[in-house]
Enzyme design. Structure first.
Site, short mmCIF file in Angstrom:
data_model
loop_
_atom_site.label_atom_id
_atom_site.label_comp_id
_atom_site.label_asym_id
_atom_site.label_seq_id
_atom_site.Cartn_x
_atom_site.Cartn_y
_atom_site.Cartn_z
N GLY B 68 0.80 -1.03 0.15
CA GLY B 68 0.32 0.08 0.06
C GLY B 68 0.80 1.18 -0.07
O GLY B 68 0.73 2.23 -0.71
N THR B 69 1.99 1.30 0.93
CA THR B 69 2.92 2.34 0.92
C THR B 69 3.44 2.62 -0.30
O THR B 69 3.52 3.94 -0.88
CB THR B 69 4.05 2.08 2.03
OG1 THR B 69 3.26 1.87 3.30
CG2 THR B 69 5.04 3.17 2.22
N ASN B 148 -7.11 4.38 9.55
CA ASN B 148 -6.61 2.92 9.89
C ASN B 148 -6.38 3.11 11.53
O ASN B 148 -6.53 2.05 12.10
CB ASN B 148 -4.95 2.89 9.60
CG ASN B 148 -4.16 4.25 9.90
OD1 ASN B 148 -4.51 5.22 9.35
ND2 ASN B 148 -3.13 3.97 10.50
N GLN B 176 -7.58 0.51 4.13
CA GLN B 176 -8.32 -0.07 5.33
C GLN B 176 -9.81 -0.48 4.75
O GLN B 176 -10.72 -0.91 5.62
CB GLN B 176 -8.44 0.79 6.66
CG GLN B 176 -7.08 0.91 7.11
CD GLN B 176 -6.66 -0.16 7.80
OE1 GLN B 176 -7.26 -1.12 8.34
NE2 GLN B 176 -5.24 -0.02 7.99
N THR B 232 10.38 -7.70 -11.54
CA THR B 232 9.99 -9.06 -11.80
C THR B 232 8.49 -9.24 -11.27
O THR B 232 8.47 -8.83 -9.84
CB THR B 232 10.73 -10.27 -11.47
OG1 THR B 232 11.74 -10.25 -12.38
CG2 THR B 232 10.17 -11.57 -11.88
N CYS B 318 5.03 5.46 22.85
CA CYS B 318 6.04 4.37 23.08
C CYS B 318 6.11 3.14 22.37
O CYS B 318 6.78 2.49 22.48
CB CYS B 318 5.91 4.01 24.70
SG CYS B 318 6.38 5.28 25.83
#
Lengths: 213, 386
Positions: B68-69, B148, B176, B232, B318
């Site tokens: 997706g990125t 998301n 999403q 490919t 965190c």
């Protein structure tokens, strides 16, 4: 010290020691009632951090003959903050105040078998909270000459960047002067501050990571 | 026992998908560009998959990428770089995935001007704001279909109309949305999607686009994918994505039934005092629950949940590489104090009421324990006044 996304492929990014202190923290005040009770008998109480930053540490100490005989705490913080404070509170018990104040974050990290690099700043809160609690104790016992405050000093006179900013940058991963400059723009305009900034960078790297540049 | 409630991070590959992929992993390993029988078989599978996706989504062109990125990168950078003579202004929202935000930040450093729009308190963009943000040099709008983190569903069709009316290209990140929203008649100019959120394989994404749109390729080489994405072709994953998308888009009605379980889960979680539901109550993905537990830190909750076999996710600083808490929760107007304790539970299509009841049994104790040790004691009212 290894990083969370690290190369060594360890399954869990915290060591067993960290996990143990996280799930079974020592010297922790488990309820607000316990904390209130403890406050009545404490020699000093200190606080560090803020909830907006996602970390707040509070510490209650009992002092006898210049020794810390009890170190209780509470935290709003992540697993590393909980584990490192738990470890720290065990380490300082029975220690002379001066010795306890000399404990470095990397000593705590070492005892825990290492913390992920970017979690390192969590362990700094514990020693800063202790410093505040000790100061509170000195105040209450009228030993004002012993109080040591973290004084902020402006290093870059144009951009108003302080020694504290350099410390923060180091804790958040800065290792070289180039990185420090990229992050803070220190010395870009006020070039006279560069030698002092470099010196402070070396000081904090050594303090927290035993790294010599 | 493991209760996996992190479907927005990754889903388990469907057995039917795996069955279709398998021969092309084990036996048919030919390169779709080769002039022999094995190559032709691969090319045939590639063409069939592409055709299938085109039909399912009713789009002109499908470009296979690695994720997706990558699809989003190709859409945004590829379009901006190829069309900079038309203008340099791009409009987006503050709640986009980092794949969009960081890509646009890159473009910003390279001479483009980006407008990041605020969303409403419920996490939905008001299309009016997009209309107002359009300038003479606007060339591209990018708004995600479903968020998301908080699952809110954006008014894609309305935004598409606005874009069209102003002759601006509109891209949507639909990563999403594939399970619960019909993507067929969206009529957007570009759409990005990936396999791992729709019970398909990881490492595969698509960028769909209209024929008329010109893109600058980001990866150069053998000229595959109509010279837009060299490398490919990953035939097993391409087959897997096509099959997964087919199943997902044909079972939207069934999938949407998850909202009953979601609503029950939300209702019970909100019974714990000082909790906040993030994002719109109804206009959200049927599997998304995002709750802030005040006065506790998200990562600590996650680790305690994990110890009980419950796997969720957090917008907590965190748990991510950045030390800032979730940009999405902050964009809802929530103060930093409240952004640190947000937990995302995303149900899978196999999640049962028993699973949810188990979580509901464990979670109050975890929250009670962590609140007990927390020196912070903010209430909902105080949070609102921060």
């Amino acid at each position: 010290m290894y990083d969370v996304q690290s190369k060594d492929g360890k399954e869990w990014f915290y060591t067993d020691e960290v996990k143990d202190h996280f799930f079974n923290p020592k010297n922790l005040l488990k309820t607000r009632e316990e904390a209130e009770q403890c406050a009545k008998q404490a020699s000093g109480i200190g606080e560090e951090g803020s909830p907006a930053c996602g970390d707040l540490m509070k510490m209650w100490i009992k002092v006898k003959d210049n020794k810390i005989i009890e170190c209780k705490w509470q935290t709003f913080g992540c697993a590393s903050a909980i584990a490192s404070t738990s470890m720290f509170s065990e380490m300082v018990k029975g220690m002379k105040i001066e010795k306890a104040l000399a404990i470095k974050p990397q000593d705590i990290s070492k005892e825990l078998g290492g913390l992920p690099a970017r979690k390192f700043h969590c362990s700094v809160l514990a020693d800063k909270a202790l410093r505040a609690a000790v100061n509170d104790h000195y105040k209450k016992t009228n030993q004002l000459d012993k109080i040591k405050e973290d004084k902020v000093k402006i290093i870059d006179k144009i951009l108003k960047i302080t020694d504290h900013d350099i410390e923060e940058a180091v804790l958040e991963g800065v290792r070289t002067f180039e990185e420090l400059q990229k992050r803070t723009k220190i010395g870009v305009q006020d070039k006279t501050c560069i030698p002092e900034a470099e010196q402070l960078l070396r000081f904090y790297l050594e303090k927290y990571f035993n790294k010599k540049q | 026992m493991t209760i996996y409630l992190d479907a927005s991070a990754s889903t388990k590959i469907d057995n039917e998908v795996l069955i279709e992929m398998r021969p092309f992993i084990e036996e048919e390993y030919g390169n779709a560009g080769s002039m022999h029988t094995s190559g032709l078989k691969a090319a045939h599978a590639l063409n069939l998959s592409r055709k299938k996706i085109k039909e399912i989504l009713n789009v002109d062109e499908v470009i296979f990428t690695s994720s997706g990125t990558e699809s989003i990168n190709l859409a945004l950078k590829g379009y901006a770089l190829k069309n900079k003579s038309k203008g340099n202004h791009i409009i987006t929202t503050k709640i986009e995935h980092h794949a969009v935000l960081d890509t646009l930040e890159y473009l910003e450093k390279n001479g483009f001007e980006i407008t990041y729009l605020d969303v409403e308190e419920n996490g939905i963009i008001n299309p009016k704001k997009i209309k107002e943000a359009i300038k003479e040099n606007t060339i591209l709008i990018s708004v995600m279909h479903a968020n998301n983190e908080i699952g809110t569903i954006q008014p894609i069709k309305e935004i598409s109309k606005i874009a069209k009316g102003n002759n601006i290209i509109f891209h949507t990140d639909a990563c999403q949305a594939g399970n619960s929203e019909s993507l067929k008649d969206l009529d957007v100019d570009m759409l990005s999607l990936n396999g791992s959120k729709i019970y398909g394989p990881k490492g595969i994404g698509i960028l769909c686009k209209k024929n008329s749109i010109r893109l600058e390729p980001l990866i150069h080489g053998g000229g595959q994918e109509n010279k837009l994405r060299s490398g490919t072709e990953n035939i097993p994953n391409i087959i897997g994505l096509a099959k997964a998308l087919d199943i997902a888009q044909n079972n939207i009605g069934e999938y949407k039934k998850l909202s009953t379980l979601r609503d029950y889960f939300i209702q019970e979680l909100l019974k714990i005092e000082n909790t906040i539901l993030n994002g719109d109550k109804n206009n959200r993905l049927p599997n998304n629950v995002n709750i802030t537990f005040l006065n506790v830190e998200g990562e600590a909750i996650l680790l305690m949940l994990d110890e009980k076999g419950i796997q969720a996710s957090s917008g907590s600083a965190c748990t991510s590489n950045s030390l800032d808490p979730s940009h999405v929760i902050l964009a809802l107007g929530m103060p930093y104090e409240a952004a640190h304790g947000s937990i995302r539970f995303t149900l899978t299509k196999d999640t049962t009421k028993e699973d949810i009841n188990y979580v509901l049994k464990e979670i109050p104790e975890i929250i009670k324990k962590l609140r007990g040790i927390s020196p912070v004691n903010l209430t909902l009212e105080e949070i609102k006044n921060v």
